[in-house]
Design an enzyme around this catalytic site. Structure first.
Site, short mmCIF file in Angstrom:
data_model
loop_
_atom_site.label_atom_id
_atom_site.label_comp_id
_atom_site.label_asym_id
_atom_site.label_seq_id
_atom_site.Cartn_x
_atom_site.Cartn_y
_atom_site.Cartn_z
N GLN A 115 -87.48 -0.74 10.56
CA GLN A 115 -86.87 -1.89 11.23
C GLN A 115 -86.95 -3.16 10.39
OE1 GLN A 115 -90.13 -1.62 14.31
NE2 GLN A 115 -89.86 -3.84 14.35
N CYS A 121 -87.96 -2.69 17.34
CA CYS A 121 -88.69 -1.42 17.45
C CYS A 121 -88.21 -0.57 18.62
CB CYS A 121 -90.19 -1.70 17.59
SG CYS A 121 -90.64 -2.70 19.02
N HIS A 445 -95.01 -3.38 21.00
CA HIS A 445 -94.34 -2.50 20.04
C HIS A 445 -94.04 -1.15 20.67
CE1 HIS A 445 -93.09 -1.24 16.08
NE2 HIS A 445 -94.02 -0.31 15.96
N ASN A 467 -93.62 5.99 13.71
CA ASN A 467 -93.40 4.55 13.72
C ASN A 467 -92.06 4.22 13.05
OD1 ASN A 467 -93.90 1.83 14.13
ND2 ASN A 467 -95.89 1.82 13.14
#
Length: 525
Positions: A115, A121, A445, A467
């Site tokens: 990102q 996110c 997040h 992630n």
């Protein structure tokens, strides 16, 4: 919330009056103002004291005693010359948190996404969930959906949502908490699962190859500054038009003539002014992010599958979003997204309660945010069930606490603050609920669960996390989360309702607890 005000007995009231008289006699400095609470005097418990100053002699004594200890002198040398977290990081914890899992979805998707310098996110996590079915369907070994496509439409829709809220609250004073909260962050990069649903339902999805990231999508700070400044200006103009506070651009009449206009004409004038504002926001977004594909116009996507075979798909963004589902991976189409539910763990509220947040959303007329509040055991059981079925899990957490980017480890034992400072970071009074109440923690997040290491009783020791910070952090972009960390800092997991007990599913039929916009559960991942 909603509790009735307690009533004081005559004896208590007399005692409070005596305390007030004593406080008045103390003649405190002018800057200390006496405040009445709803339940009586500020010092309702009978405590009467003057504010303490910090004496120079006292602080000198503290320092002398501190530096007399050799351990503190060693700590001073270490902690003052480097990041304290690097100094206090536990090597044994990093070694113990291995990327070894006995429950793991068979197809995790690739590549690890990035990102970059943006707060997208939630869009990366959700499209990482969606892409798995599409990759299986088209025999792909690497694929990304366009996060920038959803980002464009989210910014535009949030701008419209903000202006409509400004119009709706124009009768409130500018310094009212709700108005100030709206103005504080009109178009955050962040979002929630229900907001993803709104975007996909209205605009669909496109492959990243057809709408790649622009510089401003990867680094959104500048366009956010520009758009926020314009939206705050528009807020002043719209409020002035509605309240008749002088002339403003878009308003062609004084307050007296405005009051004489028919309501329909005034509404038309207001809508025309807002429409001009939205066209300007659209211009800014188009010139900085690039013109996105139309939701209803056909596109052609040419690609090579993992066998090297050239293939072509012709569709529209809306139809593409509806058609990417498969029986094996049903969390892909707009209909499947609509059926998924957000479980949250908010210990401030009773389990099996339905939560929502006032005025939190992105699309006018779209679906609002809804959370089923459960205990952590229920949330984790649902996550394990999803993983056993081969399905990834979108989840939201407070990622900055007890986590290290370089190693990709999230563990409560990662940093030994007590060793370095003789003071633990969180005492027993600052539990998960208290951290929410005092602003020490919130959902910050969104990521994706793809595996867990589970014992014979079904309890997880650690979790595998995909992630969206690129392949450099962690183990080639993969993070590992201890189960204890999950208990403390995970707040949300989005799951298929078929993995929930009926009593949990039935919570959706309850009357929701409506939280104010500034509540920590209104924070956007």
């Amino acid at each position: 919330m909603g509790a009735q005000q307690s009533k004081s007995s005559p004896e208590t009231a007399a005692y409070e009056k005596a305390v007030l008289e004593r406080l008045r006699s103390l003649k405190l400095e002018d800057e200390f103002v006496h405040v009445e609470s709803e339940k009586g005097a500020l010092f309702n418990g009978g405590i009467s004291r003057e504010p303490d100053q910090l004496a120079v002699e006292t602080t000198q004594s503290w320092q002398s005693k501190l530096l007399a200890d050799p351990k503190n002198r060693l700590a001073l040398s270490a902690l003052s010359s480097a990041n304290p977290q690097h100094v206090l990081a536990s090597r044994s914890t990093k070694i113990a948190d291995q990327q070894v899992f006995n429950v793991r979805i068979p197809f995790e998707g690739a590549p690890i996404t990035n990102q970059r310098s943006s707060g997208r996110c939630w869009l990366f996590a959700s499209t990482n969930v969606f892409r798995i079915a599409l990759m299986k369907k088209y025999n792909l070994d690497s694929f990304e959906l366009s996060q920038a496509y959803l980002f464009f439409w989210d910014k535009l829709e949030k701008s419209n949502y903000f202006l409509e809220n400004i119009i709706d609250t124009a009768d409130q004073a500018l310094d009212e908490r709700l108005v100030q909260t709206l103005l504080a962050d009109p178009v955050s990069d962040g979002g929630q699962w229900d907001m993803v649903y709104n975007l996909v339902d209205k605009y669909g999805l496109v492959p990243q190859a057809l709408y790649p990231d622009s510089w401003n999508a990867m680094s959104s700070g500048t366009i956010n500054t520009i758009i926020v400044a314009k939206l705050r200006e528009y807020a002043v103009i719209l409020r002035d038009m509605i309240n008749g506070n002088g002339s403003s651009s878009g308003s062609s009449s004084s307050s007296s003539s405005s009051n004489s206009e028919p309501r329909a004409s005034a509404a038309t004038t207001l809508s025309a002014a807002k429409d001009k504002m939205m066209r300007e926001i659209h211009l800014i977004l188009t010139l900085t992010l690039g013109p996105p594909p139309s939701a209803t116009e056909p596109f052609t996507w040419d690609f090579l599958d993992k066998d090297g075979r050239a293939r072509t798909v012709a569709s529209t963004p809306q139809r593409f979003a509806r058609d990417i589902g498969s029986p094996e991976f049903r969390v892909a189409s707009a209909a499947a997204i609509a059926s998924m539910v957000s479980l949250v763990h908010d210990p401030r509220h009773a389990p099996l309660s339905l939560l929502t947040v006032d005025r939190l959303g992105n699309v006018v007329g779209g679906r609002g945010v809804a959370y089923i509040n459960v205990d952590m055991a229920t949330l984790k059981q649902a996550c394990v069930a999803m993983l056993r079925a081969g399905l990834p899990v979108f989840f939201g957490s407070d990622v900055g606490k007890y986590s290290e980017r370089a190693s990709g480890v999230m563990d409560l034992d990662l940093y030994d603050y007590a060793l370095g400072f003789n003071v633990g970071l969180y005492g027993p009074r600052l539990d998960k609920a208290a951290r929410l109440r005092v602003g020490e923690s919130a959902m910050t997040h969104a990521m994706v669960l793809t595996g867990a290491h589970v014992d014979g009783q079904g309890n997880a020791a650690r979790w595998r996390v995909q992630n969206s910070w690129g392949a450099e952090p962690g183990e080639q972009g993969w993070f590992v989360m201890s189960d204890a960390w999950m208990d403390q800092f995970v707040y949300q997991a989005v799951v298929d309702p078929r993995f929930l007990a009926k009593k949990v599913r039935d919570v959706l039929n309850k009357e929701p607890v409506v939280l104010p916009l500034w509540d920590p559960m209104g924070s956007l991942a």
